[in-house]
Enzyme design. Structure first.
Site, PDB file in Angstrom:
ATOM      1  N   HIS A 195       0.803  -1.220   0.000  1.00  0.00           N
ATOM      2  CA  HIS A 195       0.000   0.000   0.000  1.00  0.00           C
ATOM      3  C   HIS A 195       0.837   1.272   0.000  1.00  0.00           C
ATOM      4  O   HIS A 195       0.381   2.313  -0.448  1.00  0.00           O
ATOM      5  CB  HIS A 195      -1.051  -0.051   1.099  1.00  0.00           C
ATOM      6  CG  HIS A 195      -2.159  -0.939   0.669  1.00  0.00           C
ATOM      7  ND1 HIS A 195      -3.175  -0.503  -0.153  1.00  0.00           N
ATOM      8  CD2 HIS A 195      -2.323  -2.266   0.808  1.00  0.00           C
ATOM      9  CE1 HIS A 195      -3.938  -1.521  -0.456  1.00  0.00           C
ATOM     10  NE2 HIS A 195      -3.453  -2.610   0.109  1.00  0.00           N
ATOM     11  N   GLU A 437      -8.515 -12.122  -9.269  1.00  0.00           N
ATOM     12  CA  GLU A 437      -7.277 -12.034  -8.498  1.00  0.00           C
ATOM     13  C   GLU A 437      -6.934 -13.356  -7.825  1.00  0.00           C
ATOM     14  O   GLU A 437      -5.939 -13.458  -7.120  1.00  0.00           O
ATOM     15  CB  GLU A 437      -7.299 -10.890  -7.463  1.00  0.00           C
ATOM     16  CG  GLU A 437      -8.611 -10.341  -7.087  1.00  0.00           C
ATOM     17  CD  GLU A 437      -8.556  -9.106  -6.187  1.00  0.00           C
ATOM     18  OE1 GLU A 437      -7.544  -8.405  -6.134  1.00  0.00           O
ATOM     19  OE2 GLU A 437      -9.573  -8.864  -5.515  1.00  0.00           O
ATOM     20  N   ASN A 460      -2.089  -7.514  -8.620  1.00  0.00           N
ATOM     21  CA  ASN A 460      -1.334  -7.475  -7.360  1.00  0.00           C
ATOM     22  C   ASN A 460      -1.602  -8.757  -6.576  1.00  0.00           C
ATOM     23  O   ASN A 460      -0.679  -9.429  -6.113  1.00  0.00           O
ATOM     24  CB  ASN A 460      -1.748  -6.277  -6.501  1.00  0.00           C
ATOM     25  CG  ASN A 460      -1.580  -4.965  -7.230  1.00  0.00           C
ATOM     26  OD1 ASN A 460      -0.855  -4.895  -8.214  1.00  0.00           O
ATOM     27  ND2 ASN A 460      -2.252  -3.926  -6.765  1.00  0.00           N
ATOM     28  N   ASP A 461      -2.872  -9.074  -6.436  1.00  0.00           N
ATOM     29  CA  ASP A 461      -3.212 -10.297  -5.712  1.00  0.00           C
ATOM     30  C   ASP A 461      -3.023 -11.542  -6.572  1.00  0.00           C
ATOM     31  O   ASP A 461      -2.538 -12.557  -6.090  1.00  0.00           O
ATOM     32  CB  ASP A 461      -4.654 -10.218  -5.183  1.00  0.00           C
ATOM     33  CG  ASP A 461      -4.711  -9.433  -3.884  1.00  0.00           C
ATOM     34  OD1 ASP A 461      -3.833  -9.659  -3.027  1.00  0.00           O
ATOM     35  OD2 ASP A 461      -5.610  -8.594  -3.724  1.00  0.00           O
ATOM     36  N   CYS A 508      -6.501  -3.740 -13.212  1.00  0.00           N
ATOM     37  CA  CYS A 508      -6.319  -2.615 -12.294  1.00  0.00           C
ATOM     38  C   CYS A 508      -5.210  -2.852 -11.276  1.00  0.00           C
ATOM     39  O   CYS A 508      -5.081  -2.120 -10.313  1.00  0.00           O
ATOM     40  CB  CYS A 508      -7.635  -2.279 -11.598  1.00  0.00           C
ATOM     41  SG  CYS A 508      -8.304  -3.645 -10.650  1.00  0.00           S
TER      42      CYS A 508
HETATM   43  C1  PEP Z   1      -5.076  -6.120  -7.053  1.00  0.00           C
HETATM   44  O1  PEP Z   1      -5.058  -7.043  -6.236  1.00  0.00           O
HETATM   45  O2  PEP Z   1      -4.434  -6.138  -8.127  1.00  0.00           O
HETATM   46  C2  PEP Z   1      -5.868  -4.907  -6.788  1.00  0.00           C
HETATM   47  C3  PEP Z   1      -5.996  -3.953  -7.699  1.00  0.00           C
HETATM   48  O3  PEP Z   1      -6.430  -4.783  -5.546  1.00  0.00           O
HETATM   49  P1  PEP Z   1      -5.647  -4.301  -4.222  1.00  0.00           P
HETATM   50  O4  PEP Z   1      -4.283  -3.854  -4.631  1.00  0.00           O
HETATM   51  O5  PEP Z   1      -6.460  -3.227  -3.606  1.00  0.00           O
HETATM   52  O6  PEP Z   1      -5.628  -5.573  -3.414  1.00  0.00           O
HETATM   53 MG    MG Z   2      -6.545  -7.054  -4.672  1.00  0.00          MG
END
Ligand code: PEP
Ligand code: MG
Length: 577
Positions: A195, A437, A460-461, A508
């Site tokens: 984050h 994800e 990301n996940d 995303c």
């Molecule tokens: C992701 O997991 O790619 C995502 C966009 O969600 P976050 O980063 O909020 O987990």
């Molecule tokens: Mg995520």
């Protein structure tokens, strides 16, 4: 032993590009859990509270003086307001009442009263008062710290432009941060999708993460250079190093300026293929930044800001106001709102998420929402009520099974019926999608594609679950690169499955704004790229540089490599033109 103040380079992981220079501000996280018990002697407890308030007042006065000399009157005025809050008779009376009437200890009585005050401010429509809630909580923490005897070191002590150095920063730490004073972020822990990285990109500030514990030997005030793009940090730079950095910074700034000038033009490839470039945002304020950077909509609104840094759940009206403000700012542009995604590394004390051995594999996001239908419904109702006149789209995070999708859709439908029955207007159509994800969804993408209006791939996940490598753990950060063919092939599968069913696909995760990944994603046929607002101008420039047919060739080659490094190397050495 005296510290050596000679140049020293630390290599970490690039989390957000950019170059900056300034003194360090070391942030040490503090445990400010509030004890709650019955007391015998209320007079004694009131004296303790009054003493703490007096000390807080002294601290604020000295911060005010410092602000006046270092940063100017605007900053100083904030501390003046903090000092006034300490004398607020409504607040003081409420605390005295709890201590005397309910025999509550000073810490609990104080923080309860502060929270009531802050929530009341937040409920007001005026943005100015809403922003003051953060100030009230700031003062609340200051007094609480003193009552608890916790040494003073908090993000609220950041009073001059600095590079923030921390072990790691949670979303709730950063909510309180005065972003106007941050020149960059360095963290000992964390990976490129932590984050801290997301926040830094959102602010357009350089960030380097995963620097290792030795970086924590540096002290507040030590001079530092940070090159976010290279993942490099230099402490105690000499004149020569500073000059080199300044030249590089000027070059980067000139390029960024040129790209920003074209940011409001669409992203069309050399051979005429257009993709949608939208923004990831995490608060209503960021909608302005998205527009400024040329976003064609919002591809991901992280709604966690509604739940973090507070003591109780946000109600429907409060959520509605936040959604309204974003939708109004974006006018007719599409806005994809992701429902609550807490758990994992996003803690929310009042939700009783509990302590789990593996929180990223635990009770998070849609899993918790489906188990807490009332909490979930509050958000879904607010979304329906915000929908008229806008292109609102809703998506569910962390979907792993078809059953979850169906249950979430059912609750969304129920929420619609409820608000309509109460006489509220709703949009004729709200697209409902899911985040991809979890690998189970990528594998069964064809089945999921039949039941939703769109996919948004959360790399990301998806990356952390593909490699079983936690995204906040720097020891395994080298495993979690979304450019790895193991992830790219899943993306290909998801895009193909979606297009076969005639639905659109966005992405995303941080990968969408990654300059190496962008042409590959273009070649794989991605429809929508969603990224931090500050990444948009550069991403558009990259897309405009490629032809779709060359990008397709690049993508099919990339899928055949056996490592992320090989993919990145190939992209870098095969640029168009
Ligand atoms: C992701 O997991 O790619 C995502 C966009 O969600 P976050 O980063 O909020 O987990
Ligand atoms: Mg995520």
């Amino acid at each position: 032993m005296a510290r050596k103040e000679t140049p020293h380079t630390y290599q970490g992981i690039s989390a957000s590009p950019g170059i900056s220079r300034g003194p360090i501000f070391v942030y040490q996280e503090q445990d400010l859990s509030v004890p709650r018990h019955q007391i015998k002697d209320s007079e004694d407890e009131i004296r303790r509270l009054e003493k703490a308030i007096a000390i807080a007042d002294e601290q604020i006065t000295s911060l005010q003086t410092k602000a006046e000399t270092e940063t100017g009157t605007e900053e100083a005025a904030i501390f003046e307001a903090h000092a006034l809050f300490l004398q607020d008779p409504t607040l003081i009376n409420a605390v005295h009442e709890s201590i005397q009437g309910q025999k509550l200890n000073a810490e609990a009585a104080w923080i309860d009263a502060v929270e009531v005050n802050a929530s009341n401010l937040e409920a007001l429509e005026d943005e100015y008062f809403q922003a003051r809630a953060a100030d009230v909580r700031d003062v609340g923490r200051r007094v609480l710290r003193i009552l608890l005897g916790v040494a003073e070191s908090d993000l609220s002590d950041l009073t001059a432009p600095s590079i923030v150095l921390a072990r790691d920063l949670t979303p709730s730490d950063t909510v309180r941060l005065d972003k106007s004073l941050v020149l960059g972020f360095c963290t000992a822990e964390g990976g490129p999708t932590s984050h801290t990285a997301i926040l830094a990109k959102a602010l357009g500030l350089p960030a380097v993460v995963g620097l290792g514990n030795s970086i924590l030997d540096l002290k507040s005030g030590d001079p530092l250079l940070i090159d976010g793009g290279r993942g490099e940090v230099i402490a105690f730079p000499d004149e020569k190093i500073i000059q080199e950095f300044d030249v590089r910074r000027q070059k980067l700034e000139a390029q960024a300026l040129a790209e920003l000038e074209l940011a409001h033009e669409p992203a069309i490839t050399v051979d005429g293929h257009q993709v949608e470039i939208v923004a990831n945002i995490g608060s209503p304020q960021e909608a302005q930044s998205a527009l400024k950077h040329g976003a064609e909509g919002i591809g991901l609104l992280r709604t966690e800001f509604l739940y973090l840094d507070r003591h109780e759940e946000p109600n429907e009206e409060e959520q509605l106001a936040a959604f309204d403000s974003i939708l109004d700012a974006m006018e007719e542009r599409p806005v994809v709102v992701r429902t609550i995604d807490v758990g994992g590394d996003k803690e929310v004390p009042y939700l009783d998420l509990g302590v789990e051995a593996n929180p990223f594999l635990g009770w998070r996001a849609i899993r918790m929402s489906l188990d807490k239908p009332e909490l979930f419904k509050t958000q879904l109702r607010a979304l329906w009520r915000a929908s008229p006149g806008h292109d609102l789209r809703v998506m569910f995070p962390m979907i792993a099974t078809l059953d979850e999708v169906r249950r979430a859709q059912k609750l969304f439908k129920d929420a619609r019926e409820e608000v309509v029955a109460e006489g509220h207007g709703v949009a004729d159509r709200v697209q409902v999608g899911i985040m991809v994800e979890v690998p189970s969804v990528a594998v069964l993408a064809d089945l999921f594609a039949r039941e939703v209006d769109f996919f948004s791939i959360g790399t990301n996940d998806l990356t952390q679950y593909t490699f079983a490598a936690e995204r906040t753990n720097e020891k395994v950060a080298h495993l979690g690169d979304g450019c790895h063919p193991a992830v790219l092939r899943q993306i290909q599968r998801v895009i193909n499955a979606a297009h076969d069913e005639g639905i659109w696909v966005g992405l995303c995760g941080e990968l969408a704004g990654d300059p190496d990944a962008a042409p590959i994603l273009l070649g794989l046929g991605l429809d929508e790229f969603s990224m931090a607002p500050s990444s948009i101008p550069h991403a558009k420039a990259i897309i405009r540089n490629w032809s779709k047919s060359d990008a397709q060739k690049l993508a099919s080659k990339a899928l055949e490599f056996d490592s992320a490094e090989a993919v990145r190397e190939y992209v870098r050495t095969n640029q168009p033109g």
